[in-house]
Design an enzyme around this catalytic site. Structure first.
Site, PDB file in Angstrom:
ATOM      1  N   HIS A 239      -3.880  -0.495  -7.020  1.00  0.00           N
ATOM      2  CA  HIS A 239      -4.516  -0.057  -8.259  1.00  0.00           C
ATOM      3  C   HIS A 239      -5.742  -0.896  -8.592  1.00  0.00           C
ATOM      4  O   HIS A 239      -6.678  -0.398  -9.222  1.00  0.00           O
ATOM      5  CB  HIS A 239      -3.513  -0.100  -9.410  1.00  0.00           C
ATOM      6  CG  HIS A 239      -2.512   1.004  -9.364  1.00  0.00           C
ATOM      7  ND1 HIS A 239      -1.378   1.035 -10.148  1.00  0.00           N
ATOM      8  CD2 HIS A 239      -2.465   2.148  -8.614  1.00  0.00           C
ATOM      9  CE1 HIS A 239      -0.681   2.126  -9.887  1.00  0.00           C
ATOM     10  NE2 HIS A 239      -1.318   2.811  -8.964  1.00  0.00           N
ATOM     11  N   HIS A 377      -5.568  10.939  -1.628  1.00  0.00           N
ATOM     12  CA  HIS A 377      -6.248   9.665  -1.405  1.00  0.00           C
ATOM     13  C   HIS A 377      -7.033   9.686  -0.090  1.00  0.00           C
ATOM     14  O   HIS A 377      -8.166   9.179  -0.022  1.00  0.00           O
ATOM     15  CB  HIS A 377      -5.234   8.524  -1.370  1.00  0.00           C
ATOM     16  CG  HIS A 377      -4.594   8.211  -2.680  1.00  0.00           C
ATOM     17  ND1 HIS A 377      -5.228   7.497  -3.674  1.00  0.00           N
ATOM     18  CD2 HIS A 377      -3.359   8.499  -3.163  1.00  0.00           C
ATOM     19  CE1 HIS A 377      -4.416   7.363  -4.702  1.00  0.00           C
ATOM     20  NE2 HIS A 377      -3.294   7.963  -4.426  1.00  0.00           N
TER      21      HIS A 377
END
Length: 400
Positions: A239, A377
């Site tokens: 993150h 992603h």
């Protein structure tokens, strides 16, 4: 197009072809290790929205056949997965008694990308999703989003999380690009300022993910389940990389960006490499670290490497008077190194797509993520590694 750009473009085509197998009458389903639909899994909103987003990007890149898949996803998000009685979106076709900000963020993202791609019905879905988010999840006093309601919007879970807010930053940026309304980007900036320039910066860039309803940190949250796929204990290294990239997108998209955005993006990147990459004797990013910066869960998740590639790509392009040319070259070198790592360990040329998880020895594992349900992603990384600097992944795709 360079040879490496052509390879990345080809990898995007390969991954998108794998993702087509997720098509389900109710949206997009959960794919197993070789691309088969898992019949035991309900169709989930977050997966359907992410796949719709990927196919919208593919459409923007010229994949004519992807447009019909975007429309299929939009239809599922407008009907099967939508709660017509109480508003908002179910977590899945099981119609659980919970409404999650995480799911709703991806509905916004998918609708924004589909709006940019000019798909019918997307603009109305985007407007509806943004209205739902601001009506039910947004907390004006905190300047952040709440996480989980019951179906009827009457009972709010005490938990507040950074993860859903991060994805709302991504969604608001895409919504701003799709609508031309800069207020969404300013809202995203406010979230980033509170969580990154505030909480992460004050905690050696180890972003606290879990909070109580008053936004006080819960440092021991899920200590008994440290490898939770969505709410793991400690700090989630991937993150930091994702936030690093988002801060750069904000810097590019804002007409008068605050001076802290790029320094914070670079600091997050450096911290992720220092505490996450190859810290236990083997290449790869550990999943989580504790509050002392030491590894907690040493499994390697595919999505972390893709976010590292994306962050390195945009940072290498985003230099100013405070960024040394040598450091920009380092970012480009990291980008190449991580692609090589992905080719060596993650890209599955036999089963398709990428292995979603490796153990600490870089052997495929499935303790956290079974199968291959997510190409979002990966697909973004294949765009960012070859695109010019842009205000979002969507606008990066438009520039290719």
């Amino acid at each position: 197009m360079t040879g490496s750009d052509a390879w990345a473009a080809g990898e995007g085509v390969r991954v998108a072809a794998f993702a087509r197998g997720a098509r389900h009458p109710d949206g997009f389903g959960y794919l197993g290790a070789t691309g088969q639909l898992d019949p035991e899994r309900a169709v989930e909103t977050w997966i359907t929205a992410r796949m719709t987003y990927v196919f919208a990007l593919a459409s923007l890149l010229g994949d004519v056949a992807a447009a019909e898949l975007v429309d299929h996803g939009l239809s599922a998000l407008s009907t099967t997965l939508r709660d017509k009685e109480h508003g908002g979106w179910f977590h899945s076709t099981l119609r659980e008694d919970r409404k999650e900000a995480y799911d709703h963020a991806f509905v916004v993202l998918a609708a924004a990308a589909a709006t940019t791609a000019g798909r019918p019905g997307a603009e109305q879905l985007l407007d509806d999703a943004l209205t739902c988010v601001t009506t039910h999840f947004w907390d004006d006093e905190a300047g952040l989003a709440r996480d989980v309601w019951d179906r009827r919007w009457t009972t709010l879970e005490d938990y507040r999380g950074a993860n859903a807010n991060m994805h709302l930053v991504e969604a608001f940026i895409a919504a701003s690009d799709a609508t031309g309304d800069n207020s969404w980007r300013l809202r995203a900036l406010g979230i980033a300022e509170r969580l990154i320039h505030g909480k992460a910066r004050a905690n050696s860039w180890r972003l606290p993910e879990h909070h109580a309803s008053d936004w006080n940190v819960l440092p021991e949250y899920n200590a008994a389940v440290p490898d939770h796929p969505f709410r793991p204990y400690g700090a989630t290294v991937g993150h930091w990389l994702e936030w690093s990239r988002l801060l750069v997108h904000l810097h590019v998209g804002l007409p008068d960006p605050p001076a802290w955005l790029l320094p914070d993006a670079r600091a997050l990147f450096r911290a992720s490499v220092a505490e996450g990459w190859a810290v236990d004797g083997a290449d790869g990013f550990v999943y989580t670290v504790g509050w002392d910066g030491r590894p907690v869960v040493r499994q390697r998740m595919h999505w972390v490497v893709t976010e590292a590639i994306g962050a390195a790509a945009v940072l290498a392009l985003c230099t100013d008077d405070t960024a040394e040319a040598a450091e920009a070259a380092d970012w480009a070198d990291w980008e190449k190194r991580w692609w090589e790592y992905a080719r060596t360990f993650l890209i599955d040329t036999e089963g398709g797509s990428w292995h979603h998880q490796l153990d600490e020895n870089n052997v495929p594992s499935s303790t956290v993520w079974a199968g291959k349900p997510d190409v979002y992603h990966i697909y973004q990384a294949t765009i960012l590694t070859r695109a010019p600097l842009a205000s979002s992944v969507v606008t990066a795709a438009l520039a290719l």
